[in-house]
Every structure is written in structure tokens, then in C-alpha cells.
Write a protein that holds these residues in place. Structure first.
Motif, mmCIF file in Angstrom:
data_model
loop_
_atom_site.group_PDB
_atom_site.id
_atom_site.type_symbol
_atom_site.label_atom_id
_atom_site.label_comp_id
_atom_site.label_asym_id
_atom_site.label_seq_id
_atom_site.Cartn_x
_atom_site.Cartn_y
_atom_site.Cartn_z
ATOM 1 N N LEU A 111 15.663 43.665 64.905
ATOM 2 C CA LEU A 111 16.411 42.893 64.454
ATOM 3 C C LEU A 111 16.375 42.479 62.951
ATOM 4 N N VAL A 112 17.295 42.347 62.099
ATOM 5 C CA VAL A 112 16.967 42.031 60.765
ATOM 6 C C VAL A 112 18.164 40.934 60.239
ATOM 7 N N LEU A 113 17.759 39.732 59.789
ATOM 8 C CA LEU A 113 18.367 38.805 59.057
ATOM 9 C C LEU A 113 18.103 38.805 57.699
ATOM 10 N N GLU A 114 19.184 38.981 56.834
ATOM 11 C CA GLU A 114 18.902 39.078 55.358
ATOM 12 C C GLU A 114 19.592 37.971 54.569
ATOM 13 N N LYS A 115 18.904 37.317 53.806
ATOM 14 C CA LYS A 115 19.637 36.441 53.054
ATOM 15 C C LYS A 115 19.712 36.908 51.585
ATOM 16 N N GLN A 116 20.993 36.762 50.781
ATOM 17 C CA GLN A 116 20.853 37.456 49.500
ATOM 18 C C GLN A 116 21.554 36.027 48.850
ATOM 19 N N GLU A 117 21.006 35.922 47.482
ATOM 20 C CA GLU A 117 21.573 34.846 46.674
ATOM 21 C C GLU A 117 22.114 35.480 45.411
ATOM 22 N N LYS A 118 23.605 35.290 45.185
ATOM 23 C CA LYS A 118 24.297 35.592 44.120
ATOM 24 C C LYS A 118 23.827 34.970 43.015
ATOM 25 N N LEU A 119 24.303 35.353 41.791
ATOM 26 C CA LEU A 119 23.897 34.803 40.558
ATOM 27 C C LEU A 119 24.208 33.329 40.254
ATOM 28 N N ASP A 120 25.475 33.150 40.750
ATOM 29 C CA ASP A 120 26.206 31.739 40.813
ATOM 30 C C ASP A 120 25.461 30.742 41.845
ATOM 31 N N GLY A 121 24.565 31.160 42.916
ATOM 32 C CA GLY A 121 23.742 30.410 43.688
ATOM 33 C C GLY A 121 24.552 30.584 45.026
#
Ligand SMILES: [Zn+2]
Ligand SMILES: [Zn+2]
Ligand SMILES: [Zn+2]
Ligand SMILES: [Zn+2]
Lengths: 205, 205
Positions: A111-121
Motif C-alpha cells: 500500500l502506498v500513500l504519496e504526498k506531492q507538493e506543487k510549486l505554489d504550495g
């Protein structure tokens, strides 16, 4: 820009062996279909399924679980078809991955949970399940991810990915459970997010 | 910056009538709680529930359905607890709203699908259900929105909003079904997106 028409003609009509022939693949193909086959060839080595690509391990399918148990000891493993994947401290800044193993029906799922953060936060979360197995084996299963909150529920149901194809393209195409930080906070409790994961067998293929 | 302590003291201890007293509200409150009450006062006039705020109509709850049927004739109305909300041409550029009415359990519900476009061109879809009724009445219902695709399903379940509070704050807080254009295309058929909508009664309040 002189084309070698003689060589092109050979390439169009001669069959080449798959590049994984030495691993056991007996398929031979026209040059134009070679790359396409090799991408999904079952003899292509498996890469380590841990997200983030920091581990460069490759090997056979049989060797994946022993690799995870020795090189990635810290990954929690729960038994059962219906478990809770608890992601702690979802407010941690930056890109973060949470990983857990679930074992049922004689198979292991990651199971994978991934958090990504865009340039605008702006933050986005992606949750997905992959089978430690072939694409063909993955077709025999379905998974359900569920976020349960006060009088609210978000559910995503799909076929698990095989670790042979991995989860990165699915995450890139939003072919998984996708939610933003407002939804994450709505369903989280003190910064910890519990995702109900249910794996089932299906007769769908 | 001279404070009128005399007047402040009066304001702190005297009860004021609600600003909707002439519409029938008999509540009187301390000044500090007045705004809070008036925001949710059941005698506050209802605004037109159509998204986009182009219609400035206001009136009593009883007058909302007649208003919709005369001023917004083009809105489709389907009967039943379980219907399909078909949004056509979801690829239309820019911000777009799709609206439909669903009638069941002797009540009318308005289904809203809103597409927003960020400055960077990133598109997001928001789907939500609101009851043509009070907040208290809305508590008696639950709704489920379902996107069904090839071996994939996305589901959102929640309590309908009342048109008295409207849907804009829920959309702003992602307290609804949220998905991006990749997911929309995955579930759409030739640019048309069908959302299964099920309304049920609940004994949850
Ligand atoms: Zn091969
Ligand atoms: Zn590894
Ligand atoms: Zn009032
Ligand atoms: Zn109107």
C-alpha cells in the motif's frame, strides 16, 4: 539524411530475440514491436517496489519479498483482507511517502500513500495498491480504499497494479485515489490518516 | 481611539432582536452572537440555489421551486432515488456549471457539477447535492455520487447541503466529490460524464 533502405528492409522482415532471452524469454519479434514487448515482458527483472526510487535493487519476482524483508525491515506488514493503513503526521512538509504491506489470499500487497507538493504550495495525496506479483496475477484481485469521516466517506475501487509496472505512471495519470490536503484534514485525526484497505478476489478477467 | 465604555457595556448586556424579526424570528440575543445567529436564522430569506450567482432572486423556501420552474425552465428534473446525472461536453474550456434536479421522498434535490480552471490551466471538478429545504431537513438524508469506469469506481457519500447554506463554501473546502480532468476523462464517454446519484433517508441525526 541518407536512409539505408537495404537495412530498413531487413529490420522490417527479420525477427529479433527479446532482450530478456537469456532470462528465459523465447519470444522473437519484428524490430518495430520489440520495445513494446520488452516493456511488459514477464522476464524483465523486477525493480524494488518501494516508492521514491532511492533503492536500486533489481531481481526476480521470487526475490522481491526476501529483499523487502531484509533491506526494508521497517515496513509494517499486516495480515488480512481488510486492514487499516495508518499514515502518521500527514502534515509533514514536502513530498512524503507512506508504505505498508498487507498479506492475504497467499499474496503480498504493498500500500502506498504519496504526498506531492506543487510549486505554489498546493498539496496532493495519492493512494494506491500494488501486488507483489505479475500483471496477470493482479487481474485476479480488486482493492477498495476508504476514507471515513463524520458523515462523509470517500471510496476508490480498482484493480491492483503489478509491481512489474509500478505505481508511478498511475499516480501521474490520477489512476488512483487522489485527494487534496483539505480532504486529508477532514478525515484525519490529530494529523494521522487512517485508510481502510480491503482486497478481494474477483472473477472479472 | 476613545472607547465608549458606556455604550459597550450596554451592548454586552442588552438583548437585540434578530434582523429577521419582521419575517417571524422571535429570537433576541446579545450583540456578540447576533451575526452568528443571523447567518443560520431559519427566517433569513433563501437565495436562488443555481450556481454562478447570476440570478439575484430571493424569497421564502416555499417560493424556491416555483422560482426554479419559471425562471430556470431548462433544468432537467428526474424522478427517483437513484438516477444518472449526465454532464455533457465536460471538455468545454473555462469554468462551467452543470445542474440537474432530482425528486424523491417528497423532496427536491439540486445536483451541481462545477468545473474550475486554475491560472496554470489545471482543471478541477466538484460534484455536490443540495436539498431544497432547511438544514434540519437535510440532516435526514444522505447522498452517494459514483463514477463508474472500466474496473474502477470513485464514490463520495455525505449529507446533502441545504440550499440555505449553499454549496460554495463546501466546494471551496473540498467537502464534496473532487476530481481532476484526468479522472474525468477516465470515466467519461465521448466527453460526456455520467454520475450515478443515490439519495437515501437516514436515521443518523
Ligand atoms: Zn520477452
Ligand atoms: Zn529496495
Ligand atoms: Zn433569527
Ligand atoms: Zn434563480
Amino acid at each position: 539524411n541518407i536512409r539505408n533502405l537495404g537495412m530498413e528492409k531487413v529490420a522490417m522482415t527479420v525477427d529479433f530475440p527479446c532482450k530478456y532471452a537469456s532470462s528465459g524469454c523465447e519470444v522473437t519479434l519484428r524490430y518495430t514491436h520489440k520495445t513494446e514487448h520488452e516493456e511488459t515482458c514477464e522476464f524483465r527483472p523486477y525493480s524494488c517496489p518501494c516508492p521514491g526510487a532511492s533503492c536500486k535493487w533489481q531481481g526476480t519476482l521470487d526475490a522481491v519479498m526476501p529483499h523487502l524483508m531484509t533491506a526494508h525491515k521497517s515496513i509494517t506488514n499486516l495480515q488480512g483482507e481488510d486492514i487499516v493503513f495508518l499514515a502518521t503526521d500527514i502534515n509533514l512538509p514536502g513530498a512524503v511517502d507512506w508504505v505498508m504491506m498487507q498479506s492475504c489470499y497467499g499474496h503480498h500487497f504493498m500500500l502506498v500513500l504519496e504526498k506531492q507538493e506543487k510549486l505554489d504550495g498546493h498539496q496532493q495525496f495519492f493512494a494506491i495498491v500494488q501486488l507483489i506479483g505479475t500483471r496477470k496475477q493482479a487481474e485476479n484481485f480488486a482493492y477498495r480504499l476508504e476514507l471515513n469521516g463524520p458523515k462523509r466517506r470517500l471510496t476508490w475501487e480498482a484493480t491492483p497494479r503489478s509491481i512489474h509496472e509500478g505505481v508511478s505512471s498511475a499516480i501521474m495519470n490520477s489512476d488512483c485515489m487522489v485527494f487534496d490536503s483539505a480532504i486529508a484534514h477532514m478525515f484525519a485525526d490529530k494529523g494521522n490518516l487512517g485508510i481502510n484497505v480491503t482486497v478481494s478476489m474477483c472473477n472479472c478477467s
